[in-house]
Design a protein around this motif. Structure first.
Motif, PDB file in Angstrom:
ATOM      1  N   ASP A  60       0.984  -1.265   0.092  1.00 33.11           N
ATOM      2  CA  ASP A  60       0.078  -0.084  -0.084  1.00 33.11           C
ATOM      3  C   ASP A  60       0.854   1.188   0.014  1.00 33.11           C
ATOM      4  OD1 ASP A  60      -2.610  -1.233  -0.032  1.00 33.11           O
ATOM      5  OD2 ASP A  60      -2.868  -1.140   2.069  1.00 33.11           O
ATOM      6  N   LEU A  79      -3.326 -12.155  -3.575  1.00 29.32           N
ATOM      7  CA  LEU A  79      -4.450 -12.704  -4.197  1.00 29.32           C
ATOM      8  C   LEU A  79      -4.919 -14.031  -4.206  1.00 29.32           C
ATOM      9  CD1 LEU A  79      -4.208  -9.949  -7.162  1.00 29.32           C
ATOM     10  CD2 LEU A  79      -5.605  -9.667  -4.975  1.00 29.32           C
ATOM     11  N   ALA A  82      -6.566 -15.187  -1.007  1.00 29.39           N
ATOM     12  CA  ALA A  82      -7.669 -14.856  -0.861  1.00 29.39           C
ATOM     13  C   ALA A  82      -8.612 -15.926  -1.249  1.00 29.39           C
ATOM     14  CB  ALA A  82      -8.136 -13.550  -1.673  1.00 29.39           C
ATOM     15  N   LEU A  86     -10.321 -19.586   1.574  1.00 30.33           N
ATOM     16  CA  LEU A  86     -11.640 -19.879   1.596  1.00 30.33           C
ATOM     17  C   LEU A  86     -11.708 -21.482   1.838  1.00 30.33           C
ATOM     18  CD1 LEU A  86     -12.981 -17.562  -1.059  1.00 30.33           C
ATOM     19  CD2 LEU A  86     -13.613 -17.498   1.070  1.00 30.33           C
ATOM     20  N   GLU A  89     -10.060 -21.786   5.867  1.00 30.96           N
ATOM     21  CA  GLU A  89     -10.612 -21.123   7.068  1.00 30.96           C
ATOM     22  C   GLU A  89     -12.284 -21.682   6.856  1.00 30.96           C
ATOM     23  OE1 GLU A  89     -10.066 -16.883   6.926  1.00 30.96           O
ATOM     24  OE2 GLU A  89      -8.091 -17.072   7.415  1.00 30.96           O
ATOM     25  N   LEU A  90     -12.903 -21.832   5.869  1.00 32.37           N
ATOM     26  CA  LEU A  90     -14.255 -21.867   5.707  1.00 32.37           C
ATOM     27  C   LEU A  90     -14.802 -23.194   5.357  1.00 32.37           C
ATOM     28  CD1 LEU A  90     -15.412 -18.415   4.437  1.00 32.37           C
ATOM     29  CD2 LEU A  90     -15.137 -19.367   6.819  1.00 32.37           C
TER      30      LEU A  90
ATOM     31  N   GLY B 221     -19.715 -19.055   7.367  1.00 29.82           N
ATOM     32  CA  GLY B 221     -18.955 -18.628   8.150  1.00 29.82           C
ATOM     33  C   GLY B 221     -19.664 -18.216   9.480  1.00 29.82           C
ATOM     34  N   ALA B 257     -12.776 -15.136  10.456  1.00 31.27           N
ATOM     35  CA  ALA B 257     -11.600 -16.002  10.622  1.00 31.27           C
ATOM     36  C   ALA B 257     -10.074 -14.928  10.179  1.00 31.27           C
ATOM     37  CB  ALA B 257     -11.435 -17.137   9.520  1.00 31.27           C
ATOM     38  N   HIS B 258      -8.957 -15.488  10.251  1.00 27.89           N
ATOM     39  CA  HIS B 258      -7.678 -14.347  10.124  1.00 27.89           C
ATOM     40  C   HIS B 258      -7.906 -13.634   8.734  1.00 27.89           C
ATOM     41  CE1 HIS B 258      -3.935 -13.049  10.248  1.00 27.89           C
ATOM     42  NE2 HIS B 258      -3.509 -13.736   9.121  1.00 27.89           N
ATOM     43  N   VAL B 259      -7.764 -14.419   7.816  1.00 19.20           N
ATOM     44  CA  VAL B 259      -7.653 -13.594   6.465  1.00 19.20           C
ATOM     45  C   VAL B 259      -9.138 -12.858   5.971  1.00 19.20           C
ATOM     46  CG1 VAL B 259      -7.519 -14.450   3.886  1.00 19.20           C
ATOM     47  CG2 VAL B 259      -5.968 -15.508   5.432  1.00 19.20           C
ATOM     48  N   GLN B 260     -10.088 -13.715   6.278  1.00 20.11           N
ATOM     49  CA  GLN B 260     -11.609 -13.134   6.026  1.00 20.11           C
ATOM     50  C   GLN B 260     -11.595 -11.810   6.903  1.00 20.11           C
ATOM     51  OE1 GLN B 260     -14.468 -15.423   8.132  1.00 20.11           O
ATOM     52  NE2 GLN B 260     -16.053 -14.989   6.540  1.00 20.11           N
ATOM     53  N   ILE B 262      -9.119  -9.715   7.623  1.00 17.54           N
ATOM     54  CA  ILE B 262      -8.415  -8.712   7.115  1.00 17.54           C
ATOM     55  C   ILE B 262      -9.133  -8.136   5.836  1.00 17.54           C
ATOM     56  CG2 ILE B 262      -6.282  -8.352   5.679  1.00 17.54           C
ATOM     57  CD1 ILE B 262      -4.838 -10.080   7.651  1.00 17.54           C
ATOM     58  N   SER B 329      -4.473  -3.244  -0.950  1.00 21.28           N
ATOM     59  CA  SER B 329      -5.442  -3.666   0.218  1.00 21.28           C
ATOM     60  C   SER B 329      -6.864  -3.559  -0.513  1.00 21.28           C
ATOM     61  CB  SER B 329      -5.564  -2.595   1.489  1.00 21.28           C
ATOM     62  OG  SER B 329      -4.479  -2.938   2.154  1.00 21.28           O
ATOM     63  N   PHE B 332      -6.906  -6.621  -3.061  1.00 22.94           N
ATOM     64  CA  PHE B 332      -7.089  -7.977  -2.225  1.00 22.94           C
ATOM     65  C   PHE B 332      -8.369  -8.009  -1.671  1.00 22.94           C
ATOM     66  CE2 PHE B 332      -7.288 -10.027   1.689  1.00 22.94           C
ATOM     67  CZ  PHE B 332      -6.709 -11.408   1.342  1.00 22.94           C
ATOM     68  N   ARG B 334     -11.367  -6.626  -2.780  1.00 17.46           N
ATOM     69  CA  ARG B 334     -12.223  -6.970  -3.820  1.00 17.46           C
ATOM     70  C   ARG B 334     -12.178  -8.662  -4.284  1.00 17.46           C
ATOM     71  NH1 ARG B 334     -12.139  -1.570  -7.627  1.00 17.46           N
ATOM     72  NH2 ARG B 334     -13.097  -0.196  -6.328  1.00 17.46           N
ATOM     73  N   GLU B 335     -10.853  -8.956  -4.467  1.00 18.77           N
ATOM     74  CA  GLU B 335     -10.782 -10.243  -4.814  1.00 18.77           C
ATOM     75  C   GLU B 335     -11.425 -11.167  -3.661  1.00 18.77           C
ATOM     76  OE1 GLU B 335      -8.744 -11.232  -7.708  1.00 18.77           O
ATOM     77  OE2 GLU B 335      -8.503 -13.179  -7.464  1.00 18.77           O
ATOM     78  N   TYR B 336     -11.047 -10.917  -2.658  1.00 19.53           N
ATOM     79  CA  TYR B 336     -11.627 -11.578  -1.585  1.00 19.53           C
ATOM     80  C   TYR B 336     -13.102 -11.674  -1.585  1.00 19.53           C
ATOM     81  CZ  TYR B 336     -12.613 -14.144   2.987  1.00 19.53           C
ATOM     82  OH  TYR B 336     -13.048 -15.035   3.907  1.00 19.53           O
ATOM     83  N   ALA B 339     -14.403 -13.839  -4.653  1.00 19.97           N
ATOM     84  CA  ALA B 339     -14.132 -15.453  -4.435  1.00 19.97           C
ATOM     85  C   ALA B 339     -15.070 -15.921  -3.421  1.00 19.97           C
ATOM     86  CB  ALA B 339     -12.609 -15.570  -4.328  1.00 19.97           C
ATOM     87  N   ALA B 340     -15.132 -14.921  -2.349  1.00 15.92           N
ATOM     88  CA  ALA B 340     -16.288 -15.531  -1.089  1.00 15.92           C
ATOM     89  C   ALA B 340     -17.574 -15.759  -1.551  1.00 15.92           C
ATOM     90  CB  ALA B 340     -15.823 -14.653   0.067  1.00 15.92           C
TER      91      ALA B 340
END
Lengths: 114, 399
Positions: A60, A79, A82, A86, A89-90, B221, B257-260, B262, B329, B332, B334-336, B339-340
């Motif tokens: 950043d 990326l 990301a 999933l 974690e899920l 989740g 969860a951790h990555v979720q 962030i 950030s 990242f 937006r990608e998450y 995907a989620a």
């Protein structure tokens, strides 16, 4: 290229993942998650997820448009994380069967590809 | 609109019984004849969402949209004058489809068959050896299709003379659409699917929460369900003419969860930066006949359900964003988000197709909606009322 130049300083522990897990598009990252077995996903998640916050803070500091090749590789790894997070974690034990349904949701456009 | 997080308070069944309580017949979900009636009663008359201004960013941009239920291909062009126009993607010489590409930039469109060439206003600009025809060029323009914009969204209407403007059709939802981030979005992400199921069965799946804890236990989740609301029911329903909306409940005790975590923090920061509320129970707009919009800052997606055949449908999910990615950030996050939410939606496919197979097996004549599946019942009532009105109208015409 020397391995020392693959990633920005401070992210050496992720060098071993650069060749397989730096992936160009969102669709390809999703697809790579589908093709990877759970153990491969776990190894990448365990290695990369502790560095996510620090990596984003580092990246950043300058606009995406001036990222150099090392920065771009680190961005790409995060990326991919990301998607992989999933699974870890899920979905966890459901990841294998979930991948079968996921493939039928085809990503056709993503701002990360531009 | 986003409202503050709060403990779950259910909508009482007594508030929903006016929609009816009777079983719903399966025939409309299986019968090709009913599908044909829906085409004429609804899809050839209603305003249909087909794209966004971000699809046509500059003069010369065009998109082509296939509307299989109406056997229509629509060419939508932003002209040199900046005006957006829509035409049937059909050469007026011999009916050949004019443009094969899904999108691009062009100031003229040439038919691949005999090279008739049309300008961005749809006028016939040039045609080889035209003096041998028995018609004037002015009478050979592309056939216009009504097009209007609301909240950045492009709508077309296949009726040559729509009986309502888009604003009249949307009613109070117009003002809400105009205020959403989507209205000023300039970028989007997208995923598609095809499914062996009737469009209403597909649409219904995405307007009820009863299945969340069974189908989405992993992917959600715990964000949409919790001890006070184990089924993740909506906290409010609203019925607006043919449209409907709900307020979705977000578990205030949700621990990511951790990555979720962030990713969600980054999405929240981004929303605040752009002046939109980051948290709260979002609204889910279900716009007749086949369009959804979710107002969440975390998952700002739209979903369009295109009928293809009586038992075949395709869907398009889009995430609308303000501008291209401008930081790591943001990229990242937006990608998450993409995907989620794709993970959640992927889980619905198999169970929808299983529903279609069962419905069309002949084993049952009716299905049942409970009170909290009120949006499904309102949708069925609206579709069936339009179909029955169309049947009555044609009967009167024949008498």
């Amino acid at each position: 290229m020397s391995d020392d130049l693959l990633l920005p300083p401070g992210f050496d522990s992720l060098k071993a993942f650069v060749s397989d897990w730096t992936i160009r598009t969102s669709a390809d990252r999703a697809s790579y998650r589908d093709q990877s077995n759970f153990e491969e996903l776990r190894r990448f998640y365990d290695a990369a997820s502790p560095h996510l916050a620090r990596a984003l803070e580092y990246l950043d500091a300058k606009p995406l448009s001036v990222h150099n090749e090392q920065d771009k590789r680190l961005m790409s790894l995060m990326l991919t994380l990301a998607h992989v997070s999933l699974a870890q974690e899920l979905q966890v034990e459901a990841e294998g069967t979930h991948a079968l349904s996921r493939r039928l949701m085809r990503i056709t456009s993503s701002t990360a590809d531009h | 609109m986003t409202v503050p997080l709060r403990p779950f308070e259910p909508v009482g069944s007594d508030q929903l019984v006016e929609l009816g309580t009777q079983p719903i017949p399966v025939t409309p979900y299986c019968d090709p004849g009913y599908f044909d009636l829906e085409r004429d009663a609804i899809f050839r008359r209603c305003w249909l969402h087909v794209g966004h201004l971000a699809d046509l960013p500059e003069p010369g941009s065009y998109i082509v949209r296939e509307l299989e239920i109406a056997s229509a291909s629509i060419l939508i062009v932003r002209g040199k004058d900046g005006v957006i126009r829509a035409f049937h993607n059909v050469c007026t010489h011999r009916g050949t489809q004019l443009v094969a590409q899904e999108s691009g930039r062009a100031s003229k469109f040439s038919c691949p068959y005999h090279s008739w060439t049309f300008n961005d206003r749809g006028d016939l600009h040039a045609a080889p050896d035209f003096n041998r025809f028995f018609v004037e060029k002015a009478d050979c323009s592309l056939k216009k299709v009504a097009v209007e914009i609301c909240g950045g969204l492009i709508y077309i209407n296949l009726d040559a003379k729509p009986n309502q403007s888009l604003a009249e059709f949307l009613g109070p939802l117009k003002e809400q659409l105009d205020s959403l981030p989507c209205a000023t979005a300039t970028a989007f992400a997208e995923y598609h699917y095809e499914i062996d199921a009737n469009w209403k069965l597909v649409y219904d799946n995405f307007q009820e929460h009863y299945h969340l804890r069974f189908i989405h236990a992993k992917s959600s989740g715990g964000a949409g369900t919790g001890p006070s609301n184990p089924f993740g029911y909506a906290t409010k329903f609203e019925f607006i003419g043919p449209h409907r909306k709900e307020e979705t409940w977000f578990n205030p005790d949700f621990q990511p969860a951790h990555v979720q975590g962030i990713a969600m923090n980054a999405l929240a920061s981004d929303a605040i930066k752009q002046g939109f509320p980051p948290l709260g129970n979002a609204e889910y707009l279900c716009m007749f006949p086949n369009f959804f919009m979710f107002t969440s800052s975390f998952f700002p997606f739209s979903h369009t359900v295109f009928p293809v055949g009586p038992r075949k449908t395709r869907g398009v999910f889009r995430f609308y964003w303000q501008g291209e990615d401008d930081s790591a950030s943001q990229r990242f996050a937006r990608e998450y988000s993409l995907a989620a939410m794709r993970d959640v939606h992927a889980e619905d496919r198999a169970v929808i197709e299983a529903g279609q197979r069962g419905m069309c097996s002949g084993a049952i004549k009716h299905i049942h909606f409970q009170a909290q599946e009120a949006l499904c019942r309102h949708f069925f009532n609206t579709v069936d009322a339009a179909v029955q009105a169309y049947v009555a109208e044609n009967r009167e015409r024949r008498v």
